[in-house]
Design a protein around this motif. Structure first.
Motif, PDB file in Angstrom:
ATOM      1  N   SER A  38      -4.199  10.244  -2.507  1.00  0.00           N
ATOM      2  CA  SER A  38      -5.148   9.151  -2.318  1.00  0.00           C
ATOM      3  C   SER A  38      -4.383   7.863  -2.057  1.00  0.00           C
ATOM      4  O   SER A  38      -3.180   7.773  -2.272  1.00  0.00           O
ATOM      5  CB  SER A  38      -6.057   8.998  -3.544  1.00  0.00           C
ATOM      6  OG  SER A  38      -5.277   8.823  -4.699  1.00  0.00           O
ATOM      7  N   ARG A  39      -5.119   6.896  -1.568  1.00  0.00           N
ATOM      8  CA  ARG A  39      -4.506   5.616  -1.242  1.00  0.00           C
ATOM      9  C   ARG A  39      -4.426   4.758  -2.491  1.00  0.00           C
ATOM     10  O   ARG A  39      -5.308   4.812  -3.341  1.00  0.00           O
ATOM     11  CB  ARG A  39      -5.336   4.899  -0.175  1.00  0.00           C
ATOM     12  CG  ARG A  39      -5.348   5.612   1.157  1.00  0.00           C
ATOM     13  CD  ARG A  39      -6.507   5.116   1.994  1.00  0.00           C
ATOM     14  NE  ARG A  39      -6.372   3.699   2.307  1.00  0.00           N
ATOM     15  CZ  ARG A  39      -5.721   3.233   3.362  1.00  0.00           C
ATOM     16  NH1 ARG A  39      -5.175   4.073   4.209  1.00  0.00           N
ATOM     17  NH2 ARG A  39      -5.641   1.944   3.604  1.00  0.00           N
ATOM     18  N   LYS A  92       0.837  -1.198   0.000  1.00  0.00           N
ATOM     19  CA  LYS A  92       0.000   0.000   0.000  1.00  0.00           C
ATOM     20  C   LYS A  92       0.870   1.246   0.000  1.00  0.00           C
ATOM     21  O   LYS A  92       1.894   1.301   0.679  1.00  0.00           O
ATOM     22  CB  LYS A  92      -0.911   0.002   1.223  1.00  0.00           C
ATOM     23  CG  LYS A  92      -1.954  -1.103   1.140  1.00  0.00           C
ATOM     24  CD  LYS A  92      -2.994  -0.992   2.231  1.00  0.00           C
ATOM     25  CE  LYS A  92      -4.094  -2.025   1.991  1.00  0.00           C
ATOM     26  NZ  LYS A  92      -4.995  -2.177   3.124  1.00  0.00           N
ATOM     27  N   ALA A  99       0.667   5.810  -0.645  1.00  0.00           N
ATOM     28  CA  ALA A  99      -0.139   6.999  -0.901  1.00  0.00           C
ATOM     29  C   ALA A  99       0.412   7.644  -2.159  1.00  0.00           C
ATOM     30  O   ALA A  99       1.629   7.701  -2.339  1.00  0.00           O
ATOM     31  CB  ALA A  99      -0.062   7.958   0.265  1.00  0.00           C
TER      32      ALA A  99
END
Lengths: 406, 698
Positions: free
Chosen positions: B68-69, B58, B60
């Motif tokens: 946003s992610r 994950k 950003a």
């Protein structure tokens, strides 16, 4: 064009040099449909069956060394030897109103791309080609009826396809031999789950509003929710109304199994329970829901109560987009009954009708405040029942609410 | 050996995490994709060697200033450029830090099926928080890419470019290269996007639909045609399922306002390796004032062909060579529904920019997109009708203008901000005010190689000027139809006559609606609610520019312009043919092959090892479908004989069909699917099996 210079030596190394190099040399002038450069002058296309024959021989000679030569051979020959004859009627020149490329185009551009696409002629994009075979459309060629002449050499993709049988569908999985069946089973579960087997949920309040009417201000809701896959879903529907500061007058919930029966429609069956008016009722229900031509959302249902009362309902609405976000929704609901029942206040025949016009603004698709008007009228015995209770049998309301879903 | 650059970046990220989130985000871009700013000019760092480590996790991301992610690879979206050399062996150690299953598929690479990276077909998948080693030999060269094949991770950011340098000299001469990874970035997770599509169909994201205000303003389609489309429950403005209303179209992970910049020296031959790594978006690619010479498609060299614009389907790649002068150029990747554009800059020095053209009007679908075209109709005299087809007639929306309330994303303002002055560029569609006839006349027929003004309704030119889409328009249609010789149709076969009759009256939906779901036109298609339409007369549209590129005054690439540079390795005749229908239901958002979703479960599509098969893809839907076959290249049947362009993905136009010949030379199980992510996840996918001939027939 410096580019071509770089490419040429390489081309020279390929097997196809002899044919390819000249084509490459002229390519930058002619390979582009939008190019304004004059194309190389070409002879007007003419039929030349001889060339076609040469083309045709190749498939036989170069037939793949597959075991299934049996079915293949005749096909190759068929495609080869009779390219034109089953389609003599296709001859463009025999069609009134049809212009041959040569006749309609200026001399230096004898070949229009569309015609080339049809195999009428050869675009200079490709290599020097045998004279075109005007009777062979690509569609026909694809079906093995003839051999198109758009290509330089009758090889590869210009061959018609044979009609060898399809191989059997294997029952094993190749991955199992490498990773083992248990591990692959997990993967296959993932594969199925994420490629068409997902389950979804939606809850929609189409009507959720305050209603201002003469002395009897109140509120109303009409919504639905579903969960499931593409074909089978569980639906919940609810509608009801009340006056402010008074108990709920009408409230019902339906729980339905829904099944897609066509591209646009679902059949639904289940139960309906009326909390109000008292005494409450349970109904068996069967109905439909879907999208009618011209994008009308329609639904209809039959209800049979535990006391033997039979009723029906038809509902529909239409979303008229005024702009991308401003939407006018006319809506109608008609209720019918097969008998009169004072107990539930419903009269025989058309018992009541509701017509609404709501103008909403999609701030988001999921959240749209609206204003509107609604007219409601009871008929026949229903009207009498309402009057007996001192209620209005007909009237207008001004409504304001929020349409929302998630 | 783990690449030093990757290590450095990881160290950098750690440092960034300590100094602040914003800085960390800035670091979440691969160095090779950094915009030219603050003096950051450096050659392309790559992840290369025989041993490459990739970590899925994950991150950003910041696109046009909005954070946003996302899910990235080695901390970036797109992931690092994997640079390989033809002939080498490579081990790619892919570690997943996710809590869900993951995978990496090497798109376009010919690898053993067990290394192909499709969970449930080629391998079990990469389990949560675990590592999988991919090992294979690299036996090809060209531009490719890699991406996750699990869930919706491709939308969320798990993708990156691959460049394989040839073992020998490159037939393409160039002085410099830039990799341009096009994508569609949404702040919404892929799973959410798919849910919205399932809940509301194409109407959720489309903010350029037909409206009453558009009708009153005389835009898009006239009222009569709107009614016909509505009767069929079809939306002619449904060009893309997911649009700029949620997407920001990116180049190398950067939004149009970020303005990623690639440098060059004036006069250099610059090779642009363009990869469409978008989840769901096809792009129209152009560089105003700079012609592009296409030299490679899907990693395979093609004969150079110079164009001003090309449409790149999802998962396709095109290498183009440009020779820029001493000025900046805008590279524009406009979504085909014109709801937004991606933009990058090519410049001789950092800090430069060029005007960006405005978004052009969103096209509307025509009868041809419904497979209502006459040309491929039958074997009777009607076949000659193909000659009347003029694929280059401008789209009705280009002539009448687009809905006044239509919304596009923020990139719609770039042309003003960058000082675009009309008319400095070709490829800009004339405004709505232009009368239909003027628009037709305005087409540069000479440039199109026609050499004749086809729209002139003179008796001889009338057939050429005749176009089915033009017939659906009011003014333009009647103008060109005047010259049409109806007697030409008298010899038509009965089916032709039926369909032809309504066409003669312009709009025709009433009678069409009966034939829009006739299963006798496709007996192999399963009859179920997932099949909304069957194209009655699908035609080969490989010679046409994509939707909305008709009638432009510049050169647009079509599939027929592609000719393989090298002779195809297998030039045998196909021993059999296989039709596959691309089917769907826009209202229910269901997609399938032959009406059967992958999950049903669908039967595999069997091939004999080394057999050559002609596959025809027939699009029964109103959307383009970029169809991808794993583990193989196929040769498009576009009239180039032994020089058919070799591709791994082919975009099948709405209502159209495409044939390709494929040699099933890679034993194993392979994925075969539409590369629109949400079409695939809806079930538009199959397993292709390639097995030695067992002797059995079926």
């Amino acid at each position: 064009m410096t580019f071509v210079k770089c490419i040429l030596p390489l081309l020279a190394a390929t097997a196809s040099v002899a044919v390819a190099a000249p084509a490459a040399a002229q390519m930058n002038h002619s390979n582009m449909p939008g190019m304004t450069m004059p194309m190389p002058a070409k002879k007007a296309p003419a039929k030349k069956p001889a060339a076609k024959k040469t083309i045709a021989k190749k498939p036989i000679a170069k037939k793949p060394a597959a075991k299934k030569a049996g079915p293949k051979k005749p096909v190759a020959q068929k495609g080869a030897t009779k390219p034109a004859d089953p389609h003599a009627g296709h001859d463009m020149s025999s069609m009134p109103g049809m212009q041959t490329p040569a006749a309609s185009a200026p001399p230096q551009t004898t070949c229009l791309p569309e015609h080339a696409a049809m195999g009428h002629c050869t675009l200079p994009t490709t290599q020097p080609a045998p004279p075109p075979e005007p009777t062979c459309m690509p569609e026909h060629a694809a079906m093995g009826h003839c051999t198109p002449a758009t290509t330089n050499t009758a090889e590869g993709t210009s061959f018609p396809a044979g009609n060898a049988p399809r191989p059997p569908v294997p029952t094993d999985h190749a991955g199992d031999a490498v990773y083992g069946t248990p591990a692959m089973e997990m993967g296959r579960h993932h594969l199925k789950e994420f490629h068409g087997d997902q389950k979804f949920f939606q809850a929609l309040l189409n009507v959720f509003e305050a209603q201002l009417r003469n002395g009897r201000d109140g509120y109303e809701w009409d919504g639905e929710a579903w969960y499931g896959g593409d074909i089978n879903r569980l639906w919940l529907k609810s509608e009801g109304e009340a006056a402010f500061g008074r108990p709920v007058e009408k409230a019902e919930v339906q729980a339905l199994y829904s099944r897609a029966i066509g591209p646009y429609f679902n059949v639904q069956g289940g139960v309906r329970y009326d909390f109000k008016p008292n005494p409450s009722r349970v109904y068996a229900t069967v109905g439909f829901e879907g999208l009618a031509p011209s994008f009308f959302d329609v639904e209809g249902a039959l209800f049979l109560s535990n006391k033997g009362e039979l009723m029906a309902r038809l509902e529909g609405y239409y979303d008229q987009r005024i702009t991308q976000r401003l939407i006018l929704q006319p809506r109608a609901e008609l209720n019918f009954a097969a008998q009169s029942s004072r107990e539930i206040g419903v009269g025989k025949g058309l018992s009541d009708a509701e017509l609404g016009l709501r103008l909403r603004y999609d701030i988001r698709r999921e959240f749209a405040p609206y204003i509107g008007v609604q007219y409601r009228r009871a008929f026949g015995d229903t009207r009498q029942f309402l009057r007996a209770e001192g209620e209005d049998a007909a009237g207008w309301s001004v409504v304001s609410g929020i349409r929302m879903w998630f | 050996m783990i690449d030093n650059v990757a290590l450095e970046r990881r160290a950098f990220l750690r440092a960034a995490a300590l100094t602040g989130a914003g800085f960390g985000v800035a670091g979440a871009m691969p160095a090779w994709a950094q915009p030219v700013s603050g003096g950051l000019v450096r050659p392309l760092p790559t992840v290369s060697g025989n041993d490459i480590a990739l970590t899925i996790g994950k991150v950003a991301v910041r696109v046009d200033g909005k954070v946003s992610r996302a899910v990235g690879i080695n901390g970036t979206v797109p992931g690092p450029l994997v640079r390989l050399k033809e002939g080498q062996k490579v081990r790619l150690r892919v570690q997943s830090t996710l809590d869900e299953e993951s995978s990496i598929h090497w798109h376009g690479l010919l690898v053993p099926f067990a290394m192909d990276g499709v969970p449930g077909i080629s391998f079990p998948g990469i389990m949560p928080r675990s590592t999988f080693d991919y090992e294979f030999e690299v036996n090809q060269s060209g531009t490719y890419w890699y991406h996750s094949h699990s869930a919706y991770q491709e939308e969320d950011g798990v993708y990156g470019p691959i460049v394989i340098d040839p073992a020998g000299p490159d037939p393409v001469a160039f002085d410099r290269e830039h990799v341009l990874v096009l994508s569609d970035h949404s702040p919404m997770a892929g799973a959410t996007i798919y849910k919205k599509l399932k809940q509301m169909g194409g109407g959720y994201f489309n903010m350029q639909r037909l409206t009453l205000s558009g009708q009153l303003a005389g835009r898009d389609l006239p009222a009569s045609e709107r009614r016909e489309w509505a009767k069929m429950r079809m939306d002619p403005a449904d060009i893309a399922d997911v649009t700029g209303s949620t997407y920001n179209f990116t180049v190398n992970g950067f939004g149009p306002f970020d303005n990623w910049t690639g440098l060059f020296r004036p006069g250099e031959r610059v090779r642009l390796r363009i990869i469409n790594a978008a989840a769901q978006s096809n792009f129209n690619v152009r560089i105003p004032d700079l012609p592009m010479t296409v030299v490679q498609a899907d990693g395979q060299n093609v004969r150079p062909v110079t164009v001003d614009e090309l449409q790149i389907g999802v998962a396709e790649t095109y290498d183009v060579v440009v020779t820029p002068g001493d000025r900046a150029y805008s590279f524009v990747s406009e979504s085909i529904d014109r709801s937004g554009l991606g933009r990058a800059t090519l410049a001789p020095r950092e800090g430069m920019s060029a005007p960006v053209p405005p978004l052009r009007p969103r096209p509307v679908l025509t009868m041809k997109d419904m497979g209502m075209d006459m040309s491929g109709m039958n074997h009777g005299g009607m076949a000659g009708m193909a000659g009347m087809d003029m694929p280059n007639a401008p789209n009705p929306a280009a002539v009448r203008g687009v809905d006044p309330s239509a919304e596009q994303n923020a990139s719609r303002n770039l042309w003003k901000l960058t000082g675009w002055k009309e008319p400095t560029d070709h490829g800009t569609i004339k405004s709505a005010a232009v009368a239909a006839s003027a628009a037709m006349a305005g087409m540069d027929h000479a440039a199109m190689g026609h050499g004749t003004a086809a729209a002139t309704p003179a008796p001889t030119g009338s057939m050429a000027g005749m176009d089915h889409s033009a017939m659906t328009q009011g003014a333009a249609g009647s103008g060109s139809m005047a010259g049409m010789d109806h007697s030409a149709m008298t010899g038509a076969a009965p089916t032709g006559g039926t369909a032809a009759a309504p066409m003669g009256h312009g709009a025709s939906g009433g009678s069409m609606s009966h034939s829009m779901r006739d299963f006798s036109n496709a007996p192999q298609v399963d009859k179920n609610p997932g099949v909304q339409t069957i194209s009655p007369n699908p035609v080969d549209r490989t010679g046409e520019p994509g939707a909305g590129l008709e009638g432009l005054d510049h050169r647009v690439l079509t599939y027929r312009d592609l000719v393989s540079l090298n002779r195809n390795p297998d030039v045998r005749a196909p021993t059999r043919s296989l039709d596959i229908h691309l089917t769907g239901n826009m209202e229910r958002y269901m997609w399938s092959f032959d009406g059967v979703k992958m999950s049903e479960p669908a039967e595999p599509i069997p091939f004999r090892l080394n057999e050559r098969v002609r596959v025809t893809l027939i699009n029964d839907t109103m959307m383009p479908h970029p169809i991808h076959l794993h583990g193989h290249f196929f040769e498009l049947v576009t009239g180039h004989g032994a020089y058919g362009p070799r591709k791994h993905t082919v975009n099948v136009a709405p209502g159209g069909k495409v044939s390709f010949d494929v040699t099933a030379d890679a034993q194993g199980d392979w994925a075969f699917h539409c590369h629109n992510l949400y079409h695939m996840t809806a079930g538009m996918m199959r397993v292709v099996t390639v097995r030695p001939d067992q002797g059995g027939n079926q």
